[in-house]
Design a protein around this motif. Structure first.
Motif, PDB file in Angstrom:
ATOM      1  N   UNK A  12       0.813  -1.218   0.000  1.00 29.90           N
ATOM      2  CA  UNK A  12       0.000   0.000   0.000  1.00 29.90           C
ATOM      3  C   UNK A  12       0.846   1.267   0.000  1.00 29.90           C
ATOM      4  N   UNK A  13       2.170   1.131   0.092  1.00 28.80           N
ATOM      5  CA  UNK A  13       3.028   2.318   0.016  1.00 28.80           C
ATOM      6  C   UNK A  13       3.237   2.758  -1.431  1.00 28.80           C
ATOM      7  N   UNK A  14       2.771   1.968  -2.369  1.00 25.62           N
ATOM      8  CA  UNK A  14       3.034   2.252  -3.781  1.00 25.62           C
ATOM      9  C   UNK A  14       2.709   3.689  -4.230  1.00 25.62           C
ATOM     10  N   UNK A  15       1.580   4.279  -3.808  1.00 20.48           N
ATOM     11  CA  UNK A  15       1.284   5.633  -4.304  1.00 20.48           C
ATOM     12  C   UNK A  15       2.390   6.660  -4.012  1.00 20.48           C
ATOM     13  N   UNK A  16       3.187   6.451  -2.951  1.00 24.21           N
ATOM     14  CA  UNK A  16       4.280   7.388  -2.655  1.00 24.21           C
ATOM     15  C   UNK A  16       5.296   7.449  -3.785  1.00 24.21           C
ATOM     16  N   UNK A  17       5.423   6.338  -4.495  1.00 21.28           N
ATOM     17  CA  UNK A  17       6.526   6.233  -5.462  1.00 21.28           C
ATOM     18  C   UNK A  17       6.090   6.550  -6.888  1.00 21.28           C
ATOM     19  N   UNK A  18       4.837   6.955  -7.033  1.00 20.23           N
ATOM     20  CA  UNK A  18       4.317   7.291  -8.369  1.00 20.23           C
ATOM     21  C   UNK A  18       3.979   8.775  -8.388  1.00 20.23           C
ATOM     22  N   UNK A  19       4.452   9.448  -9.433  1.00 21.27           N
ATOM     23  CA  UNK A  19       4.130  10.868  -9.559  1.00 21.27           C
ATOM     24  C   UNK A  19       2.742  10.979 -10.185  1.00 21.27           C
ATOM     25  N   UNK A  20       1.745  11.056  -9.339  1.00 19.34           N
ATOM     26  CA  UNK A  20       0.335  11.192  -9.737  1.00 19.34           C
ATOM     27  C   UNK A  20      -0.364  11.594  -8.435  1.00 19.34           C
ATOM     28  N   UNK A  21      -1.674  11.729  -8.450  1.00 22.00           N
ATOM     29  CA  UNK A  21      -2.350  11.960  -7.169  1.00 22.00           C
ATOM     30  C   UNK A  21      -2.372  10.641  -6.400  1.00 22.00           C
ATOM     31  N   UNK A  22      -2.280  10.729  -5.074  1.00 18.36           N
ATOM     32  CA  UNK A  22      -2.243   9.506  -4.278  1.00 18.36           C
ATOM     33  C   UNK A  22      -2.945   9.691  -2.949  1.00 18.36           C
ATOM     34  N   UNK A  23      -3.469   8.610  -2.432  1.00 19.95           N
ATOM     35  CA  UNK A  23      -4.154   8.636  -1.131  1.00 19.95           C
ATOM     36  C   UNK A  23      -3.779   7.336  -0.421  1.00 19.95           C
ATOM     37  N   UNK A  24      -2.858   7.443   0.549  1.00 19.76           N
ATOM     38  CA  UNK A  24      -2.452   6.294   1.360  1.00 19.76           C
ATOM     39  C   UNK A  24      -3.425   6.311   2.525  1.00 19.76           C
ATOM     40  N   UNK A  25      -4.439   5.448   2.487  1.00 18.91           N
ATOM     41  CA  UNK A  25      -5.586   5.689   3.373  1.00 18.91           C
ATOM     42  C   UNK A  25      -5.547   4.849   4.651  1.00 18.91           C
ATOM     43  N   UNK A  26      -6.557   4.046   4.866  1.00 20.09           N
ATOM     44  CA  UNK A  26      -6.741   3.302   6.114  1.00 20.09           C
ATOM     45  C   UNK A  26      -6.730   1.822   5.751  1.00 20.09           C
ATOM     46  N   UNK A  27      -6.285   0.985   6.671  1.00 22.43           N
ATOM     47  CA  UNK A  27      -6.195  -0.451   6.405  1.00 22.43           C
ATOM     48  C   UNK A  27      -7.557  -0.994   5.962  1.00 22.43           C
ATOM     49  N   UNK A  28      -7.602  -1.561   4.757  1.00 24.37           N
ATOM     50  CA  UNK A  28      -8.818  -2.200   4.255  1.00 24.37           C
ATOM     51  C   UNK A  28      -9.834  -1.269   3.630  1.00 24.37           C
ATOM     52  N   UNK A  29      -9.507   0.009   3.508  1.00 22.41           N
ATOM     53  CA  UNK A  29     -10.534   0.958   3.057  1.00 22.41           C
ATOM     54  C   UNK A  29     -10.216   1.619   1.718  1.00 22.41           C
ATOM     55  N   UNK A  30      -9.275   1.054   0.975  1.00 23.91           N
ATOM     56  CA  UNK A  30      -8.912   1.674  -0.313  1.00 23.91           C
ATOM     57  C   UNK A  30     -10.101   1.691  -1.279  1.00 23.91           C
ATOM     58  N   UNK A  31     -10.863   0.590  -1.314  1.00 24.81           N
ATOM     59  CA  UNK A  31     -11.903   0.486  -2.343  1.00 24.81           C
ATOM     60  C   UNK A  31     -13.035   1.515  -2.181  1.00 24.81           C
ATOM     61  N   UNK A  32     -13.624   1.663  -0.984  1.00 24.44           N
ATOM     62  CA  UNK A  32     -14.686   2.672  -0.899  1.00 24.44           C
ATOM     63  C   UNK A  32     -14.169   4.092  -1.153  1.00 24.44           C
ATOM     64  N   UNK A  33     -12.909   4.342  -0.757  1.00 21.32           N
ATOM     65  CA  UNK A  33     -12.357   5.682  -1.005  1.00 21.32           C
ATOM     66  C   UNK A  33     -12.170   5.879  -2.513  1.00 21.32           C
ATOM     67  N   UNK A  34     -11.644   4.848  -3.169  1.00 19.45           N
ATOM     68  CA  UNK A  34     -11.441   4.940  -4.618  1.00 19.45           C
ATOM     69  C   UNK A  34     -12.776   5.120  -5.337  1.00 19.45           C
ATOM     70  N   UNK A  35     -13.800   4.409  -4.872  1.00 18.46           N
ATOM     71  CA  UNK A  35     -15.133   4.566  -5.487  1.00 18.46           C
ATOM     72  C   UNK A  35     -15.622   6.007  -5.316  1.00 18.46           C
ATOM     73  N   UNK A  36     -15.363   6.578  -4.150  1.00 24.21           N
ATOM     74  CA  UNK A  36     -15.762   7.974  -3.900  1.00 24.21           C
ATOM     75  C   UNK A  36     -15.041   8.937  -4.835  1.00 24.21           C
TER      76      UNK A  36
END
Ligand SMILES: Cc1ncc(C[n+]2csc(CCOP(=O)(O)OP(=O)(O)O)c2C)c(N)n1
Ligand SMILES: [Mg+2]
Length: 290
Positions: free
Chosen positions: A61-85
Motif C-alpha cells: 500500500x506504500x506504492x502511491x508514494x513512489x508514483x508521480x500522480x495523485x495519491x491517497x495512502x488511506x486506512x487499512x482495508x478501506x482503499x476500495x470505498x475511497x477509490x469509489x468515492x
C-alpha cells in the motif's frame, strides 16, 4: 470510462517516478509491480495529473508514494470505498486502487464484492504475497493451509482464499492474474485493466523476501505457472472459474471479461428515466403522498 487524456507531449516511464525511493526490502516482489505500473501508464500516455492511486495499509500500500500522480495512502482495508468515492466525484479521473492480500481480503474483504457489483470504472491491483508483510509475518487469507507462521506456529487450519475466483463470483467485469517477475506480461495486464471500462481486478503474485518463506514463494509459482490457453473464452464465467481455481496450475493472464454498464452509466440511465418521468424520484413520490 477510463481514457488516456489528450496531452501535449508523450510521457516516459520516468515521468511517473516520484522523488521518493521505495523502502521495500531487497528482493521484494513489489519493485516489479511498481515498474509495471510505470510502464503501463506510459504505454497509453496517461497524464499524471489525471491519475489517482488509492491504497490501504501494508508494504504494498506504500506504492502511491513512489508514483508521480495523485495519491491517497488511506486506512487499512478501506482503499476500495475511497477509490469509489474519488471516481464518483470526478469520473474523468483514472482511478487505481492498490493493496495487499491482507488489506483486501481480511479487514477490507467486505468492500470487494460491492465495488465489483456496482461495476465502478476503476482498477484494483491486489499484491498477493500470501502474508502480512508489513507487520512481520502473520498469516493472511491467502496463506497456504498448514503453513507455519508467527500466528500459526503449529500450522494454519484455514484454507487459502483464491482472489481471482472471488472476483469472478463477485461479478468483476475484468479479472486477470499476473506475476511480479513477469514484467512485460504484467505491464500488459495492468494496461488492459486500466483501459477496461468497468471494475477491473488484477491479482499479482508477489514475494515477501523477509517474511514469506512458505510454499507461496517464487520458486513454487515458477514451477506451477502457466499462461491462460489461447482458446479460453473470457465471456464464460465457469471456464474462468475453472482456470482461476485450477488444482495444479497457476494460470496467468486475462481470466474473465464481461462488459456491463458501469456505475456512471447506471447513474446516467437513472437520471434519464427520472427526467422522462419513468421512475419514482423523490419529487414524484412526494406528489403521490401529498
Ligand atoms: C485498523 C488496522 N488494523 C491493523 C493494522 C496493522 N496492519 C498494518 S499492515 C497490516 C497487514 C498488511 O498485510 P497486507 O495487506 O497483505 O500487505 P503487505 O504488507 O503484505 O504488502 C496490518 C494487519 C492497521 N494498520 N490498521
Ligand atoms: Mg500481504
Amino acid at each position: 470510462m477510463s481514457t488516456a487524456m489528450e496531452c501535449a507531449r508523450p510521457f516516459g516511464a520516468r515521468d511517473y517516478k516520484s522523488e521518493l525511493k521505495p523502502i521495500w526490502c531487497p528482493g521484494c516482489g513489489d519493485f516489479g509491480v511498481l515498474n509495471a505500473v510505470y510502464h503501463s501508464l506510459r504505454e497509453k500516455n496517461y497524464d499524471p495529473k489525471d491519475v489517482v492511486l488509492v491504497s490501504g495499509i501494508g508494504c504494498s500500500s506504500r506504492l502511491p508514494y513512489f508514483v508521480k500522480a495523485y495519491g491517497f495512502h488511506s486506512i487499512h482495508g478501506r482503499a476500495l470505498p475511497i477509490a469509489q468515492g474519488v471516481k464518483t466525484a470526478n469520473p474523468e479521473l483514472t482511478v487505481v486502487a492498490v493493496g495487499g492480500d491482507g488489506d483486501g481480503l481480511a479487514i477490507g474483504g467486505g468492500h470487494f464484492p460491492h465495488v465489483a457489483r456496482n461495476n465502478v470504472d476503476m482498477t484494483y491491483i491486489m499484491f498477493n504475497n500470501a502474508i502480512y508483510g508489513m507487520t512481520k509475518g502473520q498469516f493472511s487469507p491467502t496463506t497456504e493451509l498448514f503453513a507455519s507462521t508467527k500466528t500459526s506456529p503449529f500450522g494454519l487450519t484455514g484454507e487459502a482464499l483464491n482472489p481471482c475466483a472471488l472476483a469472478i463470483v463477485y461479478g468483476a467485469s475484468f479479472v486477470a492474474r499476473g506475476f511480479s517477475v513477469k514484467k512485460e506480461h504484467l505491464k500488459d495486464l495492468i494496461e488492459q485493466a486500466i483501459r477496461h471500462p468497468g471494475f477491473s481486478f488484477v491479482e499479482i503474485l508477489t514475494s515477501c523476501s523477509s517474511f514469506n518463506t512458505l510454499d507461496m514463494n517464487v520458486a513454487r509459482i515458477l514451477h506451477a505457472m502457466d499462461y491462460v490457453p489461447d482458446g479460453h473464452d473470457v465471456s464464460d464465467p465457469i471456464a474462468a472459474l475453472k482456470l482461476a481455481g485450477h488444482d495444479e496450475k497457476i494460470h496467468l493472464g486475462v481470466l474473465r471479461k464481461s462488459p456491463r454498464p458501469t456505475l456512471q452509466e447506471k447513474f446516467t440511465e437513472i437520471q434519464e428515466k427520472a427526467r422522462r418521468g419513468k421512475s419514482a424520484t423523490v419529487a414524484s413520490l412526494a406528489r403521490q403522498f401529498a
